[in-house]
Scaffold this active site. Sequence first.
Site, PDB file in Angstrom:
ATOM      1  N   VAL A   1       0.831  -1.210   0.000  1.00  0.00           N
ATOM      2  CA  VAL A   1       0.000   0.000   0.000  1.00  0.00           C
ATOM      3  C   VAL A   1       0.865   1.259   0.000  1.00  0.00           C
ATOM      4  O   VAL A   1       0.430   2.322  -0.438  1.00  0.00           O
ATOM      5  CB  VAL A   1      -0.957  -0.038   1.224  1.00  0.00           C
ATOM      6  CG1 VAL A   1      -0.170   0.036   2.538  1.00  0.00           C
ATOM      7  CG2 VAL A   1      -2.016   1.043   1.168  1.00  0.00           C
ATOM      8  N   LYS A   2       2.126   1.122   0.476  1.00  0.00           N
ATOM      9  CA  LYS A   2       2.964   2.305   0.603  1.00  0.00           C
ATOM     10  C   LYS A   2       3.514   2.814  -0.726  1.00  0.00           C
ATOM     11  O   LYS A   2       4.044   3.915  -0.782  1.00  0.00           O
ATOM     12  CB  LYS A   2       4.107   2.055   1.590  1.00  0.00           C
ATOM     13  CG  LYS A   2       3.683   1.680   2.985  1.00  0.00           C
ATOM     14  CD  LYS A   2       2.794   2.688   3.716  1.00  0.00           C
ATOM     15  CE  LYS A   2       3.348   4.067   3.862  1.00  0.00           C
ATOM     16  NZ  LYS A   2       2.761   4.796   5.025  1.00  0.00           N
ATOM     17  N   ASP A   3       3.354   2.049  -1.798  1.00  0.00           N
ATOM     18  CA  ASP A   3       3.722   2.583  -3.116  1.00  0.00           C
ATOM     19  C   ASP A   3       2.946   3.875  -3.397  1.00  0.00           C
ATOM     20  O   ASP A   3       3.464   4.802  -4.020  1.00  0.00           O
ATOM     21  CB  ASP A   3       3.382   1.577  -4.227  1.00  0.00           C
ATOM     22  CG  ASP A   3       4.325   0.393  -4.268  1.00  0.00           C
ATOM     23  OD1 ASP A   3       5.205   0.283  -3.392  1.00  0.00           O
ATOM     24  OD2 ASP A   3       4.170  -0.441  -5.196  1.00  0.00           O
TER      25      ASP A   3
ATOM     26  N   ALA B   1       4.481   6.707  -1.440  1.00  0.00           N
ATOM     27  CA  ALA B   1       5.790   7.045  -2.015  1.00  0.00           C
ATOM     28  C   ALA B   1       5.608   7.914  -3.261  1.00  0.00           C
ATOM     29  O   ALA B   1       6.261   8.946  -3.415  1.00  0.00           O
ATOM     30  CB  ALA B   1       6.554   5.766  -2.353  1.00  0.00           C
TER      31      ALA B   1
ATOM     32  N   THR C   1       7.533   1.709   3.036  1.00  0.00           N
ATOM     33  CA  THR C   1       7.649   3.053   2.456  1.00  0.00           C
ATOM     34  C   THR C   1       9.005   3.200   1.784  1.00  0.00           C
ATOM     35  O   THR C   1       9.117   3.785   0.699  1.00  0.00           O
ATOM     36  CB  THR C   1       7.466   4.137   3.535  1.00  0.00           C
ATOM     37  OG1 THR C   1       6.171   3.954   4.121  1.00  0.00           O
ATOM     38  CG2 THR C   1       7.572   5.537   2.954  1.00  0.00           C
TER      39      THR C   1
END
Length: 348
Positions: free
Chosen positions: A60-62, A65, A92
Amino acid sequence: MPDDVHRTVPKPSLTIDGEMRDGFVGAIGNTPLIALPKLSAAIGRTILGKAEFLNPGGSVKDRAARGIIEDFEARGMLVAGGTIVEGTAGNTGIGLALVGNARGYRTIIVMPDDQAPEKYGLLRAYGADLRVVAAAPFTNDANYYHEARRIAQATPGAVWANQFENTANRDAHERTTGPEILAQTGGSLAAFVAAAGTGGTIAGVGRALKAHDPGIRIVLADPYGSALYSYVKTGTLAVEGDSNAEGIGIKRIVANFDGAPVDDALRVDDAAMVEMAHWLVREEGLFVGGSAALNVVAAARYARTLPAGSRVVTILCDGGDRYRSRLYDAEWLRANEVVPKARDLSFL
Ligand code: PMP
């Protein structure tokens, strides 16, 4: 990694249309919303998991970012050859390293030394400059967060991503994850349930869903060892117990979580998280990390308090691959006294 890998990618004169995605960055988001058929049938409510483990960097951190980097670019703070510094539990950093590689930026990633070993290996493989520091509480100046800030300040041309206080993180979810969920459900859902690491996901998605329908319940799923459950329930930060969950749970209020439209909270222990992780891969074929499993436990428990047939959406934050030496390792499970035993959903 050779220096020339970090050159700025020239603006391509390519034709990107139809179902094509424009590079790594263009492949982020628009993830499937997966109904969990066996779980839904068992509880008489539809549980839907947003498959964030299918992002190109695997989590999910794409989205955060990409949002953070594009915000720096728009403000002229990050230019070709620049450096992005971040302190992170891993995901992240993975997103920043890969978006950075695709866009021509270096990354210096600071991680505490208590995370799943797979994540350090991935960051090294991606060519990030990985700095591992001893795990320490936030109040200790040696904490990875403070170390990242110091490195960014000391590095010419560097920006500090600061995923906790930088609300470009939350904005990315308000702009993408939330509207995708609304489009994929036709705007019809009773609740959204998610854990918080920075709060970017729950706050951003929560804002998008509430703007569409203030009746959609936004529910925090919290591990032990985090202060947010207490904060939502009583308005005061208080920590109870501990957890092996990675990337979620926090003991302070950060800008991304602050003001999030959260209606309720549930706390989930590690035993239930581990049972669900193993149940999901065995029964639904979904191989996910601990935070995703914890989210599904909380989503199912919350759904059971709603009328039969209600729809509840949650986040499948990342995949199980990066936790194979922990959550899916028999020895680690034994050592941590969380060997899964259930053959059914009785742990719910
Ligand atoms: N799950 C995992 C595995 C994560 O790495 C993170 C991010 N730290 C989250 C969930 C929580 O996401 P957010 O930071 O948007 O609250």
